[in-house]
Design a protein around this motif. Structure first.
Motif: not given
Length: 375
Positions: A1, A172, A181, A183-184, A187-188, A190
């Protein structure tokens, strides 16, 4: 992350320019859905800078960008990005009202505009057909080296440790414990704040984040490259129809770039030219130019994305205060890039404005103007 101060969604001219501006003060990642930055709009620009383009409320951004584009800081680029082209906004004998409306729109702007007659037009547009004898001449119109400008912003961002992640479509977005957060591509990420520079996809990104539901409408714009006999003259100005039906300019090698100035609403996607629009561009070009078309050398289409009032959106979302809009830049995102990014930086960081944008009215571009519409 991975954790950053700012996640910028979109690596076209908008995302690249704002990244380069804020990266001295923040840790930044740019998330780009495509294999390379600038694929849909920036890489398919008509590549000109003219102060009247976009209307009188966009013009201050264009004018404020000139000095940077003409003579950028040496650490940004060793050369400028502009080359004088000149422009004429042209009409027929029965379109004097369009001349008057056009001049009136920019009467208080300080933009250089000169009324021209038929002989003055014909002197710079060889093979002009009869009937086109009204024009407003803009001597300061320039060509822009779009690829060089975009790459200079990306290089500047990289030198400031901005991370660029391509093939990273955002699917997301949630807000949790004071951070986004994202979502790509599996991957995540922050990030404390998001900058929405997603162009045609900016409305979709806003929906994912629960931000103000501003409708950003992608429009298809068609460009055609023609080889003609006689060929184009390299010093011919940009020619723009006052009724908005076409524009064209010469290209190296004796060709013309032409467009029917189409704005066809489409779903955000990898658009391609429609044969009808190509034919329309050629027909409108032949209505003004007495030349033989020998070859359609190339044809392509790009996306221009507009907010409901056709002005850009710069500022924090009124419903999601850590979500920043930098979108809705229509077809003028290249020519306004320096001023737009400097203005957005000042708003985003709550910092003093650069002198070049100190007089701009930021309220014109604030997303809060759409609150009533969303309700």
């Amino acid at each position: 992350m991975s954790q950053y101060d700012v996640a910028i969604i979109g690596a076209g001219i908008a995302g690249a320019s704002i990244a380069a501006e804020i990266a001295d003060d923040c840790s930044v990642i740019i998330l780009e859905a495509e294999d390379q930055p600038g694929y849909h709009s920036t890489g398919r620009s008509a590549a000109f800078w003219t102060e009247s383009y976009g209307g009188p409320q966009v013009q201050p951004l264009t004018t404020a960008s000139f000095d940077f584009l003409h003579n950028p800081p040496s650490e940004f680029s060793e050369t400028g990005f502009l080359k004088i082209r000149r422009a004429i906004n042209i009409g027929r004998v029965d379109e004097q009202h369009l001349i008057e409306d056009f001049v009136s729109e920019f009467s208080k702007s300080g933009v250089a505009m000169i009324r021209w007659n038929k002989d003055e037009i014909a002197a710079v547009v060889p093979n002009l057909k009869d009937g086109w004898d009204r024009a407003i001449y803009e001597p300061d119109c320039c060509d822009i080296d779009v690829a060089a400008l975009h790459m200079a912003y990306l290089r500047s961002a990289k030198r400031k440790d901005v991370s660029l992640s391509c093939r990273a479509r955002v699917d997301q977005i949630t807000y949790k414990e004071g951070a986004w957060v994202i979502g790509s591509g599996g991957e995540v990420i922050h990030a404390k704040k998001i900058i929405n520079a997603a162009g045609a996809w900016a409305g979709d990104v806003a929906k994912l984040a629960g931000a103000l539901p501003v409708e950003i409408q992608p429009m298809r714009r068609t460009m055609v490259q023609l080889r003609t006999n006689p060929p184009s003259s390299s010093d011919m100005p940009l020619v723009v129809a006052l009724d908005g039906s076409f524009y064209f300019k010469p290209e190296s090698g004796g060709s013309f770039w032409i467009s029917p100035h189409d704005e066809t609403p489409v779903v955000a996607s990898d658009v391609a030219p429609e044969e009808w629009d190509v034919a329309l561009a050629i027909d409108r070009f032949q209505s003004i130019m007495d030349v033989e078309i020998e070859l359609v050398s190339r044809k392509w289409a790009g996306l221009r994305s507009f907010s409901p009032d056709r002005l850009p959106i710069y500022g924090f979302d009124p419903e999601r205060p850590d979500f920043f809009w930098f979108a809705g830049q229509g077809g003028f995102g290249i020519q306004t890039a320096p001023a737009a990014a400097k203005l957005a930086k000042a708003i985003f960081l709550d910092a003093e404005r650069d002198p070049s944008v100190r007089s701009l009215d930021a309220d014109l571009y604030d997303p809060k103007r759409f609150i009533d519409q969303a309700a």
